[in-house]
Design a protein around this motif. Structure first.
Motif, PDB file in Angstrom:
ATOM      1  N   THR A  78       0.813  -1.219   0.000  1.00 16.98           N
ATOM      2  CA  THR A  78       0.000   0.000   0.000  1.00 16.98           C
ATOM      3  C   THR A  78       0.849   1.273   0.000  1.00 16.98           C
ATOM      4  N   SER A  79       2.165   1.124   0.081  1.00 10.68           N
ATOM      5  CA  SER A  79       3.058   2.293   0.068  1.00 10.68           C
ATOM      6  C   SER A  79       3.169   2.848  -1.346  1.00 10.68           C
ATOM      7  N   ARG A  80       3.208   4.156  -1.446  1.00 10.61           N
ATOM      8  CA  ARG A  80       3.294   4.797  -2.758  1.00 10.61           C
ATOM      9  C   ARG A  80       4.568   5.618  -2.912  1.00 10.61           C
ATOM     10  N   ALA A  81       4.952   6.353  -1.862  1.00 14.56           N
ATOM     11  CA  ALA A  81       6.162   7.177  -1.968  1.00 14.56           C
ATOM     12  C   ALA A  81       6.628   7.590  -0.581  1.00 14.56           C
ATOM     13  N   VAL A  82       7.950   7.725  -0.447  1.00 13.24           N
ATOM     14  CA  VAL A  82       8.565   8.249   0.766  1.00 13.24           C
ATOM     15  C   VAL A  82       9.643   9.243   0.353  1.00 13.24           C
ATOM     16  N   VAL A  83       9.638  10.420   0.978  1.00 14.66           N
ATOM     17  CA  VAL A  83      10.698  11.413   0.766  1.00 14.66           C
ATOM     18  C   VAL A  83      11.110  11.941   2.133  1.00 14.66           C
ATOM     19  N   ILE A  84      12.420  11.980   2.384  1.00 20.55           N
ATOM     20  CA  ILE A  84      12.928  12.483   3.660  1.00 20.55           C
ATOM     21  C   ILE A  84      13.920  13.605   3.394  1.00 20.55           C
ATOM     22  N   VAL A  85      13.699  14.731   4.061  1.00 18.49           N
ATOM     23  CA  VAL A  85      14.572  15.897   3.934  1.00 18.49           C
ATOM     24  C   VAL A  85      15.143  16.243   5.303  1.00 18.49           C
ATOM     25  N   LYS A  86      16.446  16.465   5.335  1.00 24.64           N
ATOM     26  CA  LYS A  86      17.140  16.871   6.555  1.00 24.64           C
ATOM     27  C   LYS A  86      18.016  18.080   6.242  1.00 24.64           C
ATOM     28  N   ASP A  87      17.880  19.144   7.041  1.00 30.45           N
ATOM     29  CA  ASP A  87      18.655  20.371   6.846  1.00 30.45           C
ATOM     30  C   ASP A  87      18.524  20.898   5.418  1.00 30.45           C
ATOM     31  N   GLY A  88      17.328  20.757   4.850  1.00 28.37           N
ATOM     32  CA  GLY A  88      17.055  21.256   3.512  1.00 28.37           C
ATOM     33  C   GLY A  88      17.489  20.335   2.388  1.00 28.37           C
ATOM     34  N   GLN A  89      18.217  19.271   2.699  1.00 31.44           N
ATOM     35  CA  GLN A  89      18.698  18.349   1.679  1.00 31.44           C
ATOM     36  C   GLN A  89      17.778  17.133   1.568  1.00 31.44           C
ATOM     37  N   LEU A  90      17.504  16.722   0.356  1.00 37.78           N
ATOM     38  CA  LEU A  90      16.739  15.496   0.134  1.00 37.78           C
ATOM     39  C   LEU A  90      17.708  14.331   0.295  1.00 37.78           C
ATOM     40  N   ILE A  91      17.531  13.565   1.370  1.00 30.29           N
ATOM     41  CA  ILE A  91      18.506  12.512   1.677  1.00 30.29           C
ATOM     42  C   ILE A  91      18.016  11.124   1.281  1.00 30.29           C
ATOM     43  N   LEU A  92      16.696  10.959   1.068  1.00 32.56           N
ATOM     44  CA  LEU A  92      16.189   9.641   0.694  1.00 32.56           C
ATOM     45  C   LEU A  92      14.828   9.784   0.032  1.00 32.56           C
ATOM     46  N   GLU A  93      14.589   9.010  -1.005  1.00 30.92           N
ATOM     47  CA  GLU A  93      13.257   8.905  -1.598  1.00 30.92           C
ATOM     48  C   GLU A  93      13.069   7.509  -2.167  1.00 30.92           C
ATOM     49  N   LYS A  94      11.833   7.053  -2.123  1.00 30.30           N
ATOM     50  CA  LYS A  94      11.506   5.712  -2.624  1.00 30.30           C
ATOM     51  C   LYS A  94      10.089   5.746  -3.191  1.00 30.30           C
ATOM     52  N   TYR A  95       9.890   5.038  -4.321  1.00 26.94           N
ATOM     53  CA  TYR A  95       8.596   5.074  -4.995  1.00 26.94           C
ATOM     54  C   TYR A  95       8.131   3.670  -5.357  1.00 26.94           C
ATOM     55  N   ALA A  96       6.819   3.504  -5.346  1.00 32.25           N
ATOM     56  CA  ALA A  96       6.223   2.257  -5.807  1.00 32.25           C
ATOM     57  C   ALA A  96       6.316   2.181  -7.333  1.00 32.25           C
ATOM     58  N   GLU A  97       6.139   0.993  -7.863  1.00 27.84           N
ATOM     59  CA  GLU A  97       6.184   0.792  -9.306  1.00 27.84           C
ATOM     60  C   GLU A  97       5.117   1.665  -9.996  1.00 27.84           C
ATOM     61  N   GLY A  98       5.519   2.328 -11.074  1.00 21.32           N
ATOM     62  CA  GLY A  98       4.600   3.177 -11.819  1.00 21.32           C
ATOM     63  C   GLY A  98       4.497   4.590 -11.291  1.00 21.32           C
TER      64      GLY A  98
END
Length: 445
Positions: A155-175
């Protein structure tokens, strides 16, 4: 024989009464089911780029939605949903505008032209798409990646993590990728609040303003202020129940009504403003209608979110869909990429300032994160709070978040200078207390 005919007559009369009652009860439910199906499919297929099968599997497997027959027309970019051959509704997609449900039948909305989208691919994050390959100090990126991967489920679609203004991690489901607009449901409420704040900054609205709507000016609702609406403390009668067996106010508004502002602003007062906190999507759509009243022409209103907010902070894969009357469905229908939802969280993290430009009033975020009276510390001005640690007991009390009905959340963590965006498609898909506290184990500063 006479007795038999009399009994038959009474039976026929009883049958007519039963059918009438069933029709009275069931017809609105069938309308709601077809409205929900048409709208979710139209947005899911033409906005998010998902297949019909995928959207139906995610959103339409329970009764009565599993009895709805959906026809997706890729040429006209529309969806027609019918149930039992009795009730039918249509939703239509337009490029740059999203999908619109037309409960009373399709009628073109005049003057609804979006601004062209800018290409920010050559600009650095967060204004653009180029992400630095360095990391802030104190981040265990390998441990963080492993944890996010382990928690990423069907059921997960997307994750984005920002620390100190920097995008440090992102993950997306297929499509899905970093440009895919994704439904935020009630996270849209905070966007509506931000737009309200911009008009307050421009002097066109005031949080203490009352007599907000012409129909309210000569009755008891004249005392309801903009602040009451922003804090969900208006006292207006409303039922936010999402039951599938009965049609509540919120379901009727979203899936049966052409003009959501008119419907949401029609109830009378149940309690004195500021005396009771009650979550209400209708309240936010009242705000959306009030915003529309601030503009002399419809086109200016329609382009306002892009001009005043989205374009300024790099949200070029975002828009809010409207109802059939052309008013933004400010309670529910915001579609933004995961990066754009994160940018919006960063705006609130930075007190409404975007790299030197004060987008929101300087005091707006503090105001938005001050607990509303009677909310028990859990809600501010269209923002969820952790002030009393009711919502996320193991996270700091300064945490606040934008929250969507299907498990979508943008969490702002001021004490860590972080924003965590997690977009899901099931309300029980994420235990955010566990999820966020585990993430913090990989951030030492």
């Amino acid at each position: 024989m006479v007795l038999f005919k009399r009994l038959l007559k009474y039976f026929a009369l009883l049958l007519v009464v039963i059918l009438f009652v069933l029709g009275f009860v069931l017809y609105p439910l069938l309308r709601g089911a077809t409205g929900y199906s048409a709208k979710m499919l139209c947005s899911g297929v033409f906005v998010e780029g998902q297949s019909q099968q995928r959207v139906e599997q995610m959103e339409l497997t329970s009764f009565p939605f599993d009895r709805v027959v959906n026809t997706v027309d890729t040429e006209s970019k529309s969806v027609t949903s019918t149930i039992f051959g009795l009730v039918s509704q249509i939703a239509v997609f337009e490029d740059g505008k999203g999908a619109t449900l037309f409960p009373e039948g399709y009628q073109a909305i005049e003057g609804r032209e979006p601004l062209p989208r800018l290409n920010n691919d050559t600009l650095p994050w967060p204004q653009g798409s180029i992400v630095a390959d360095t990391l802030p100090a104190g981040v265990d990126i390998e441990g963080l990646k492993q944890f996010v991967d382990e928690q990423f489920n069907s059921t997960s679609r997307a994750v984005v993590i920002v620390k100190d203004g920097q995008l440090i991690l992102e993950k997306y489901a297929e499509g899905i990728d970093e440009t895919t607009p994704l439904l935020g449901w009630s996270m849209t409420k905070t966007i509506t609040a931000a737009l309200t704040g911009i008009l307050v900054k421009e002097g066109r609205l005031n949080v203490d303003q009352d007599a907000l709507i012409k129909a309210w000016q000569d009755d008891e609702r004249s005392v309801v202020t903009l602040n009451n609406l922003l804090q969900m403390s208006s006292g207006l009668i409303w039922n936010e129940d999402y039951s599938k067996t009965s049609l509540s106010d919120v379901s009727e508004m979203l899936y049966i009504k052409d003009d959501m502002f008119q419907y949401a602003s029609s109830p009378k007062l149940l309690s004195r403003p500021d005396s009771v906190w009650q979550y209400s999507s209708g309240t936010t759509n009242i705000l959306s209608g009030i915003l529309r009243q601030c503009f002399n022409n419809y086109q200016s209103y329609y382009q306002f979110p892009q001009k005043a907010l989205f374009r300024k902070i790099g949200m070029e894969h975002s828009y809010i869909e409207t109802d059939a009357s052309g008013t933004f469905v400010g309670s529910s229908y915001g579609y933004c990429s995961a990066r754009d939802w994160t940018r919006f969280g960063m705006l609130y993290l930075n007190n409404g300032n975007w790299y030197g430009e004060q987008i929101l009033p300087e005091w707006w975020v503090q105001y938005s994160t001050t607990p509303a009276i009677s909310s028990n510390g859990k809600y501010g001005a269209q923002v969820w709070l952790n002030a009393s640690k009711i919502n996320i007991p193991d996270m700091p009390s300064d945490v606040f978040f934008f929250n969507g009905y299907r498990g979508q959340r943008v969490t702002v963590i001021p004490s860590k200078n972080m924003v965590v965006t997690c977009l899901n498609s099931a309300p029980d898909g994420v235990d955010y207390n566990y999820y966020l506290t585990e993430i913090m184990k990989y951030i030492s500063e």
